[in-house]
Design an enzyme around this catalytic site. Structure first.
Site, PDB file in Angstrom:
ATOM      1  N   GLY A 183       0.833  -1.200   0.000  1.00 61.59           N
ATOM      2  CA  GLY A 183       0.000   0.000   0.000  1.00 61.59           C
ATOM      3  C   GLY A 183       0.861   1.241   0.000  1.00 61.59           C
ATOM      4  O   GLY A 183       2.057   1.178   0.326  1.00 61.59           O
TER       5      GLY A 183
ATOM      6  N   CYS B 235       5.298  -6.261   1.819  1.00 58.47           N
ATOM      7  CA  CYS B 235       5.657  -4.837   1.861  1.00 58.47           C
ATOM      8  C   CYS B 235       4.910  -4.139   3.008  1.00 58.47           C
ATOM      9  O   CYS B 235       5.186  -4.403   4.172  1.00 58.47           O
ATOM     10  CB  CYS B 235       5.388  -4.198   0.499  1.00 58.47           C
ATOM     11  SG  CYS B 235       6.212  -2.606   0.266  1.00 58.47           S
ATOM     12  N   TYR B 236       3.966  -3.265   2.717  1.00 62.83           N
ATOM     13  CA  TYR B 236       3.181  -2.616   3.765  1.00 62.83           C
ATOM     14  C   TYR B 236       2.498  -3.665   4.640  1.00 62.83           C
ATOM     15  O   TYR B 236       2.363  -3.496   5.857  1.00 62.83           O
ATOM     16  CB  TYR B 236       2.147  -1.698   3.121  1.00 62.83           C
ATOM     17  CG  TYR B 236       1.302  -0.902   4.075  1.00 62.83           C
ATOM     18  CD1 TYR B 236       1.774   0.273   4.654  1.00 62.83           C
ATOM     19  CD2 TYR B 236       0.008  -1.311   4.397  1.00 62.83           C
ATOM     20  CE1 TYR B 236       0.985   1.015   5.533  1.00 62.83           C
ATOM     21  CE2 TYR B 236      -0.786  -0.585   5.266  1.00 62.83           C
ATOM     22  CZ  TYR B 236      -0.298   0.578   5.833  1.00 62.83           C
ATOM     23  OH  TYR B 236      -1.080   1.306   6.702  1.00 62.83           O
TER      24      TYR B 236
ATOM     25  N   HIS C 103       8.301  -7.676  -3.283  1.00 69.00           N
ATOM     26  CA  HIS C 103       7.047  -8.059  -3.932  1.00 69.00           C
ATOM     27  C   HIS C 103       7.231  -9.349  -4.738  1.00 69.00           C
ATOM     28  O   HIS C 103       7.760  -9.321  -5.857  1.00 69.00           O
ATOM     29  CB  HIS C 103       6.578  -6.934  -4.867  1.00 69.00           C
ATOM     30  CG  HIS C 103       6.049  -5.745  -4.143  1.00 69.00           C
ATOM     31  ND1 HIS C 103       4.722  -5.613  -3.790  1.00 69.00           N
ATOM     32  CD2 HIS C 103       6.678  -4.627  -3.683  1.00 69.00           C
ATOM     33  CE1 HIS C 103       4.550  -4.466  -3.149  1.00 69.00           C
ATOM     34  NE2 HIS C 103       5.722  -3.846  -3.064  1.00 69.00           N
TER      35      HIS C 103
ATOM     36  N   GLU D 115       4.904 -10.998  -6.162  1.00 69.43           N
ATOM     37  CA  GLU D 115       3.856 -11.132  -7.172  1.00 69.43           C
ATOM     38  C   GLU D 115       4.223 -10.553  -8.528  1.00 69.43           C
ATOM     39  O   GLU D 115       3.566 -10.859  -9.532  1.00 69.43           O
ATOM     40  CB  GLU D 115       2.555 -10.485  -6.667  1.00 69.43           C
ATOM     41  CG  GLU D 115       2.566  -8.959  -6.579  1.00 69.43           C
ATOM     42  CD  GLU D 115       3.100  -8.424  -5.261  1.00 69.43           C
ATOM     43  OE1 GLU D 115       2.763  -7.276  -4.909  1.00 69.43           O
ATOM     44  OE2 GLU D 115       3.874  -9.136  -4.597  1.00 69.43           O
TER      45      GLU D 115
ATOM     46  N   ASP E 120     -14.881 -10.950 -23.777  1.00 74.61           N
ATOM     47  CA  ASP E 120     -15.513 -10.871 -22.460  1.00 74.61           C
ATOM     48  C   ASP E 120     -17.032 -11.003 -22.555  1.00 74.61           C
ATOM     49  O   ASP E 120     -17.646 -11.802 -21.842  1.00 74.61           O
ATOM     50  CB  ASP E 120     -15.149  -9.555 -21.775  1.00 74.61           C
ATOM     51  CG  ASP E 120     -13.651  -9.362 -21.648  1.00 74.61           C
ATOM     52  OD1 ASP E 120     -12.931 -10.382 -21.635  1.00 74.61           O
ATOM     53  OD2 ASP E 120     -13.192  -8.206 -21.589  1.00 74.61           O
TER      54      ASP E 120
ATOM     55  N   LYS F 172      -8.201 -12.178 -17.471  1.00 68.26           N
ATOM     56  CA  LYS F 172      -8.388 -12.412 -18.896  1.00 68.26           C
ATOM     57  C   LYS F 172      -8.023 -13.840 -19.296  1.00 68.26           C
ATOM     58  O   LYS F 172      -8.730 -14.460 -20.102  1.00 68.26           O
ATOM     59  CB  LYS F 172      -7.555 -11.411 -19.701  1.00 68.26           C
ATOM     60  CG  LYS F 172      -7.682 -11.549 -21.210  1.00 68.26           C
ATOM     61  CD  LYS F 172      -9.063 -11.143 -21.719  1.00 68.26           C
ATOM     62  CE  LYS F 172      -9.207  -9.636 -21.705  1.00 68.26           C
ATOM     63  NZ  LYS F 172     -10.494  -9.214 -22.344  1.00 68.26           N
TER      64      LYS F 172
END
Length: 518
Positions: free
Chosen positions: A60, A87-88, A174, A176, A232, A374
């Site tokens: 964040g 992180c945060y 991070h 991710e 979509d 997606k």
């Protein structure tokens, strides 16, 4: 709160406002584990009613010591579930357990290398030196009781921490993002080595759960589906049709802002599937009238979103007892529009089908893809039998060419960018590059440029070409297309599209740019 999770105990990602939060959810799902992104302000009883398998605390933008900074909800620690703070999120976990967080001597934004100093389930079978991505100004200065430092850098001695007995872990970097190459392995170690999760989030389970949820919610009611012909909305229509059959009517609205020959393709593709339950409308006069003189992109999106809804409401009234409107909203639409279920993140732009919707809608929304990425949508589409030309079609913005005509949208300007776009895509396919890129299109700029055609001076329009590669559409890189492909496309556009005398190529990545120009 979310789709039924009785067969898929979710890993809850508590969102503290990071633009990477959805990447965490995606990485978890890549391991066939169901993840759910919720704001840190979510009701404790609603969250715990989902019977979470674990919690991941996102990063964040705040400092844990800022006035009004997002705090760690008490129920998370009280739950006794495994926790991974990123992180945060690591700083919140440390603070919540009695540790200390302090300002770093030197801020770290970018690549770094951490050294693993202690064995732990998070780093099983990983090298002792890991390339990672850092983005922080604060860091843990003193560990809470019972925690051990697991890894560090010269600038950040406690880059990872853990309490093995309580299954509590924190990472200052991070895992991710793609810039942490082995981050996926670390998350996998947490999911399976620490949490003992099951791999039951599959295409079959997504379809089964969606169909069951739709039937339970819709009952005997009628549904209209906004069908654009893109992947979509097409997958939305297919899954609704599987769930409720002839209770569904698909409505295709030609706004005059579609790709070349798109209206005919939609009717050709979906006519045999839906028959009399497919309604195709030409509403181009209405949309161009509404957009006259409008240049602000956010206003364009709101106008288009409301005009779409009013059109669907009109058709629903004509059909009789219609209660629901189905549309193909995806996870990235929600995050970029700062939907009501993700209010802590900064809004990047309003999507016409999320933030652009009027508050006084007559129809209830039904969005079976709202929590899918997606790649998951494409996999569902293939499983449902949609043709490859639909499943692997490049994304097209809901407002259509209105956000690819920079400035005022007119029929003439829309036609120019439509023709340029068609040429570019044709050349991409001929060169075998269409599937190598994730999204590609043309943009008509609001400026003119001086040129020479024949022996005469011209003052014509400028077309920008844009092509990107991406895994998740949250970050993207510009596509390194062959020069001869770009040369052919440029030559053809200048010769075949009236009023254009210059073509440029966009070499911006996301961030700092977005994929679309508006």
């Amino acid at each position: 709160m979310e789709p039924d999770t009785t067969k898929n105990r979710p890993v809850i990602i508590l969102d503290f406002g990071s633009q990477y939060s959805q990447l965490i959810a995606r990485r978890v799902r890549e391991n066939q584990v169901y993840s759910l992104l919720v704001p840190y302000t979510a009701d404790a009883h609603e969250v715990m009613a989902l019977d979470p398998a674990a919690f991941i605390l996102s990063g964040g933008p705040a400092s844990v010591y800022d006035a009004g900074a997002p705090a760690l909800p008490g129920y998370v620690l009280e739950s006794g579930k495994p926790i991974l703070g990123i992180c945060y999120g690591m700083q919140l976990l440390a603070l919540g357990m009695g540790g200390q967080v302090q300002r770093a001597e030197r801020r770290e934004y970018g690549p770094a290398q951490v050294t693993v100093t202690e064995a732990s389930p998070l780093f099983s079978d990983l090298p002792s030196k890991l390339d990672v991505w850092m983005s922080h100004g604060d860091q843990v200065g003193r560990l809470p009781d019972g925690f051990t430092s697991l890894a560090g850098t010269d600038n950040c001695p406690i880059a990872a921490m853990g309490h093995g007995e309580r299954r509590l872990y924190g990472l200052q970097f991070h895992p991710e993002v793609a810039h942490t190459p082995l981050g996926g392995r670390i998350l996998s170690d947490f999911l399976f080595g620490v949490c003992g999760c099951e791999q039951n989030w599959t295409v079959a389970s997504i379809i089964e759960t969606s169909v069951r949820d739709i039937r339970e919610r819709v009952g005997e009611a009628q549904v209209v589906c906004a069908l654009s012909g893109g992947v979509d909305s097409s997958v939305t229509a297919a899954i609704l049709h599987r769930a409720i059959g002839d209770q569904l009517t698909c409505v295709f609205v030609d706004t005059g802002l579609m790709r070349k020959e798109e209206a005919a393709q939609v009717v050709r593709t979906f006519g045999p599937r839906f028959g009399e339950h497919l309604i195709a409308l030409d509403e181009s006069d209405v949309f161009f009238h509404k957009l006259r003189g409008v240049t602000d992109p956010e206003l364009k999106r709101r106008i288009i979103g409301e005009t779409f809804i009013r059109t669907f409401e009109r058709e629903a009234r004509a059909l009789g007892e219609v209660r629901f409107l189905g549309q193909g909203t995806l996870y990235p639409d929600v995050i970029e529009s700062r939907g009501p279920d993700r209010s802590v993140a900064a809004r990047i732009k309003t999507h016409h089908n999320v933030g652009g919707l009027p508050e006084d809608m007559e129809l209830e929304l039904i969005e079976p893809l709202r929590y899918l990425f997606k790649d998951e949508v494409r996999a569902v589409g293939s499983e449902l039998g949609l043709p490859d030309e639909i499943v692997w079609r490049h994304p097209f913005p809901g407002p259509g060419l209105a956000v690819r005509v920079i400035g005022e949208v007119t029929r003439e300007r829309a036609q120019a960018v439509r023709e340029a776009d068609a040429v570019f895509l044709e050349e991409l396919r001929a060169a075998g590059q269409y599937r190598e890129t994730s999204q590609a299109f043309a943009v008509l700029l609001p400026e003119c440029s001086v040129g020479v055609m024949g022996d005469d001076r011209t003052y014509g329009n400028v077309i920008a070409l844009r092509a990107v590669t991406t895994q998740d559409f949250m970050t993207a890189d510009w596509a390194r297309l062959p020069y001869d492909l770009l040369a052919r496309a440029s030559t053809r556009i200048v010769n075949e599209v009236a009023g254009v005398n210059r073509v440029v190529y966009d070499v911006s990545s996301k961030p700092p740019a977005t994929i679309e120009w508006e």
